[in-house]
Design an enzyme around this catalytic site. Structure first.
Site, PDB file in Angstrom:
ATOM      1  N   CYS A   1     -25.053  43.740 -50.065  1.00 61.10           N
ATOM      2  CA  CYS A   1     -25.402  42.560 -50.861  1.00 61.10           C
ATOM      3  C   CYS A   1     -26.394  41.680 -50.092  1.00 61.10           C
ATOM      4  O   CYS A   1     -26.572  41.840 -48.883  1.00 61.10           O
ATOM      5  CB  CYS A   1     -24.135  41.776 -51.204  1.00 61.10           C
ATOM      6  SG  CYS A   1     -23.548  40.716 -49.865  1.00 61.10           S
TER       7      CYS A   1
ATOM      8  N   GLU B   1      -6.889  49.677 -43.548  1.00 61.88           N
ATOM      9  CA  GLU B   1      -7.988  50.635 -43.436  1.00 61.88           C
ATOM     10  C   GLU B   1      -9.344  50.001 -43.757  1.00 61.88           C
ATOM     11  O   GLU B   1     -10.028  50.416 -44.709  1.00 61.88           O
ATOM     12  CB  GLU B   1      -7.734  51.848 -44.334  1.00 61.88           C
ATOM     13  CG  GLU B   1      -6.515  52.640 -43.906  1.00 61.88           C
ATOM     14  CD  GLU B   1      -6.356  53.980 -44.615  1.00 61.88           C
ATOM     15  OE1 GLU B   1      -6.909  54.132 -45.719  1.00 61.88           O
ATOM     16  OE2 GLU B   1      -5.685  54.861 -44.059  1.00 61.88           O
TER      17      GLU B   1
ATOM     18  N   GLU C   1       0.826  55.313 -40.532  1.00 57.54           N
ATOM     19  CA  GLU C   1       1.129  56.046 -41.765  1.00 57.54           C
ATOM     20  C   GLU C   1       1.043  57.538 -41.510  1.00 57.54           C
ATOM     21  O   GLU C   1       0.206  57.995 -40.713  1.00 57.54           O
ATOM     22  CB  GLU C   1       0.090  55.743 -42.861  1.00 57.54           C
ATOM     23  CG  GLU C   1       0.092  54.351 -43.405  1.00 57.54           C
ATOM     24  CD  GLU C   1      -1.012  54.178 -44.454  1.00 57.54           C
ATOM     25  OE1 GLU C   1      -1.429  55.179 -45.080  1.00 57.54           O
ATOM     26  OE2 GLU C   1      -1.466  53.038 -44.628  1.00 57.54           O
TER      27      GLU C   1
HETATM   28  C1  GLA Z   1      -4.089  55.455 -46.845  1.00 60.08           C
HETATM   29  C2  GLA Z   1      -3.710  54.039 -47.259  1.00 60.08           C
HETATM   30  C3  GLA Z   1      -2.411  53.953 -48.001  1.00 60.08           C
HETATM   31  C4  GLA Z   1      -2.238  55.104 -48.947  1.00 60.08           C
HETATM   32  C5  GLA Z   1      -2.361  56.407 -48.186  1.00 60.08           C
HETATM   33  C6  GLA Z   1      -2.113  57.629 -49.021  1.00 60.08           C
HETATM   34  O1  GLA Z   1      -3.716  55.777 -45.587  1.00 60.08           O
HETATM   35  O2  GLA Z   1      -3.686  53.153 -46.182  1.00 60.08           O
HETATM   36  O3  GLA Z   1      -2.387  52.728 -48.692  1.00 60.08           O
HETATM   37  O4  GLA Z   1      -3.200  55.040 -49.941  1.00 60.08           O
HETATM   38  O5  GLA Z   1      -3.665  56.487 -47.683  1.00 60.08           O
HETATM   39  O6  GLA Z   1      -2.228  58.791 -48.261  1.00 60.08           O
HETATM   40 ZN    ZN Z   2     -21.858  41.820 -48.724  1.00 62.62          ZN
END
Ligand code: GLA
Ligand code: ZN
Length: 674
Positions: A161, A154, A309
């Site tokens: 910076c 993600e 996910e």
């Molecule tokens: C995100 C992250 C995961 C986890 C989920 C929980 O999608 O990628 O590592 O933290 O959220 O919902």
């Molecule tokens: Zn930076």
């Protein structure tokens, strides 16, 4: 059709697996394998946050534990999506090299902690990431169990910076060439904000420059550019070992800060993390919203994607951690597949024992057994995915494109006026989408850089900013016989947010729509207008009313109230062989439903069902040269009957004429391609 994961060309079922948290519990690691098999899991994502275990001290790599895990998974028929660990930097690194920590918009540098908060520019961090990714790839790329690279996790946020700001100035020099040009494009004479040296340019921050809209827009573009540049370091490192292993990174829901469409060249596979917030009632809206986002993900590369996910039960970062109702896990998982996913993956397989996600839903709870409702629901989805494996060889083929452009969104929302209490671009896009979705009409989501020539219908709501010659594509599309829907707030500025002179819609779009947009009236939340059609039908209007004059267009409807009562509010224009509609205000849902119902008939648009699906039931189609797959998901909360078009059978091969869907059920049927 090319598989997303050629080494294992199947529907993937599994998700994030963090054995690095359990290395001192071989009993649990062994039990994991048994439980995975029982849950029909065939693929897990490993190593996402494992940097501290992979490089416990600077320059000391320890990959043996990972190899054992991947070997053992593979021996048991479970494939690995292998992550690069750049999403969370180890504490030792963050403490020794503060420059890799992000500087926030208040210009204060982060302390050590959290994740997804490294600087994208820092040469040291890039070097460390490259070394780690290279070592991982050299060790594991040839492993028969490793089917996909999961780059980082993600990617998100921005860094202010000094190194990032210097990179921004270099990016601007390349874009504009001279300061004169930049000053002109950003209209900096206004308020004496003229730059006389490149070093005077700083990122827009709340306590600094926020009034130069061209600067704000370019900063956002730069941030996307810089993150992709960082991602390229990762991509090149893993590709060097074996270019045949595809790469992905997991995207997020409605993520506003980057333009995801710009990532498409660098990624082989698009994947994303979907966490719909279901409720006791009223889930149709949520279902439509996630349908749209699944469609975004499929459309970015115009091919199936992966659901990387989702939660098997609840989330723990939301105000309320709600369980899925019986059936919802199936309906929600099948929804992803229906829109083009070739996987259902979860966060996460085994619940963490401590730290911030110890109460986030997982396939295996702290309890540890498989005799739970959640585990049974997961296993049922796994079995279903095995049964419909052939669906991986199909795709959604849409005849309708809906333009949802991130740069346009940034520009609209940053513009100051005409409605600072809510200009609602995304809501307007959703209103069009929902109408088509509720009719079972497949839709692609495109941005202004996409090719639109092959569609029958292109819908471009609030096309405020025109970039990359998009107006030429629209003209050619309509000239050649396409049907275009445009709305209020279209063709106001060029790609640097400079207003068109000589009348709106600019860049020649006025001719396409056959209207001149003279002025814009904004309404308070409690104010409304109406659209009156010639046949007497009326629709409520809200938020913005464009005051337009037909210049060749036919008037289909007029405003019902206010000082512009009787003036054009809905028009259609013949342009070349095609037609362009202009909707001058934000209508109630019925307006879009009626319009698209009419156009679906006139243009013979492809639909999943012959009739309208019952309210709250989603009907989707995936297809290839031989077969069609019909997906029905019932989000209505009530039992529903649906009549199927001729020739459909279920996955046991039994003919089905009527599908009976329990509340939150999801069912799949197939037939030969018609
Ligand atoms: C995100 C992250 C995961 C986890 C989920 C929980 O999608 O990628 O590592 O933290 O959220 O919902
Ligand atoms: Zn930076």
């Amino acid at each position: 059709m090319k598989s997303l994961t050629p080494k294992y060309p199947h529907m993937l079922h599994g998700g994030d697996y963090n054995p690095d948290q359990w290395l001192d519990r071989p009993d649990i690691l062994e039990e994991d394998i048994r439980l995975m098999k029982e849950a029909h899991i065939n693929c897990v994502s490993v190593g996402i946050f494992a940097w501290a275990k992979l490089e416990p001290q600077e320059g000391v790599y320890d990959f043996d534990w990972l190899e054992k895990i991947i070997d053992n998974l593979y021996k048991n028929g479970i494939y690995t999506v292998l992550a690069t660990p750049s999403g969370a930097k180890p504490v030792w690194m963050s403490e020794q090299h503060p420059e890799i920590r992000r500087v926030q918009a208040n210009l204060v540098r982060d302390e050590t902690g959290g994740r997804h908060n490294h600087c994208y520019t820092s040469p040291y961090y890039r070097e460390k990431v490259k070394a780690m990714d290279t070592a991982l790839a050299q060790r594991f790329a040839s492993h028969p169990g490793v089917i996909l690279w999961h780059l980082s996790n993600e990617y998100g946020g921005e860094c202010y910076c000094p190194q990032c700001q210097a990179a921004f100035r270099r990016w601007l020099r390349e874009k504009y060439g001279t300061l004169d040009n930049l000053n002109h494009q950003w209209w900096t004479t206004f308020w004496s904000h003229t730059y006389t040296d490149w070093e005077q340019i700083h990122a827009p921050v709340p306590h600094g420059e926020t009034s130069v809209h061209g600067l704000t827009l370019d900063w956002k573009r730069f941030v996307t550019h810089q993150v992709i540049d960082f991602m390229k370091v990762e991509r090149d490192a893993v590709k060097a070992a074996d270019p045949a292993i595809p790469v992905t990174t997991n995207f997020m829901y409605d993520f506003y800060h980057y333009n995801y469409f710009k990532f498409k060249e660098q990624l082989d596979v698009i994947s994303w993390d979907a966490y719909p917030q279901w409720r006791n009632e009223g889930n149709v809206e949520t279902a439509a919203d996630f349908a749209l986002w699944h469609d975004v993900m499929r459309s970015i590369k115009g091919q199936p994607f992966l659901l990387m996910e989702s939660t098997p039960s609840n989330t723990n970062w939301t105000p309320v951690s709600k369980l899925k109702k019986p059936g919802m896990h199936m309906a929600s998982s099948m929804q992803a597949v229906a829109h083009g996913a070739n996987s259902v993956q979860y966060f996460q397989f085994r619940k963490s024992r401590g730290s911030t996600e110890k109460f986030h839903g997982a396939v295996v709870d702290h309890y540890g057994g498989s005799d739970t409702r959640v585990f049974r629901d997961v296993a049922a989805v796994g079995q279903r995915l095995e049964a419909i494996d052939a669906v991986t060889q199909s795709d959604v083929k849409a005849e309708v494109a809906l333009v949802f452009d991130m740069e346009n969104r940034w520009a609209i929302e940053g513009a100051a006026g005409p409605r600072n209490c809510g200009i609602h671009y995304a809501e307007q896009v959703r209103a069009h989408y929902r109408a088509l979705w509720s009719m079972g009409i497949p839709v692609d989501i495109v941005d202004e850089e996409c090719d639109i020539s092959g569609y029958k219908l292109v819908i471009a709501p609030m096309l405020y900013l025109l970039r990359a010659g998009f107006e030429e594509k629209l003209k050619a599309f309509v000239e050649n016989g396409g049907t275009l829907i445009g709305t209020y707030h279209t063709g106001l500025v060029n790609e640097n947010d400079l207003c068109y002179l000589g009348g709106w819609p600019g860049a020649g779009l006025g001719e396409v729509f056959g209207v001149w947009h003279e002025d814009t009236d904004s309404l308070w939340d409690d104010e409304h207008n109406t659209l009156r059609l010639a046949d007497g039908r009326e629709y409520g209007l809200k938020e913005i009313c464009a005051l337009i004059h037909p210049r060749g267009a036919q008037v289909l409807g007029t405003y019902g109230e206010d000082f512009y009562q009787g003036e054009a509010a809905l028009t259609v224009n013949q342009y070349g062989k095609g037609r362009a509609y202009y909707i001058a205000s934000f209508g109630e849902d019925a307006l879009y439903r009626d319009l698209y119902q009419k156009l679906a008939g006139e243009l013979s648009l492809k639909r999943a069902l012959e009739d309208l699906p019952p309210e709250g039931v989603e009907a989707c189609l995936r297809e290839n040269g031989e077969a069609q797959y019909l997906f029905l998901q019932n989000f209505s909360g009530r039992q529903q009957q649906v009549s199927l078009p001729q020739g459909y059978v279920d996955f046991q091969g039994q003919p089905v004429e009527q599908a009976c869907l329990a509340p939150y059920d999801g069912q799949v049927f197939c037939r030969e391609k018609q």
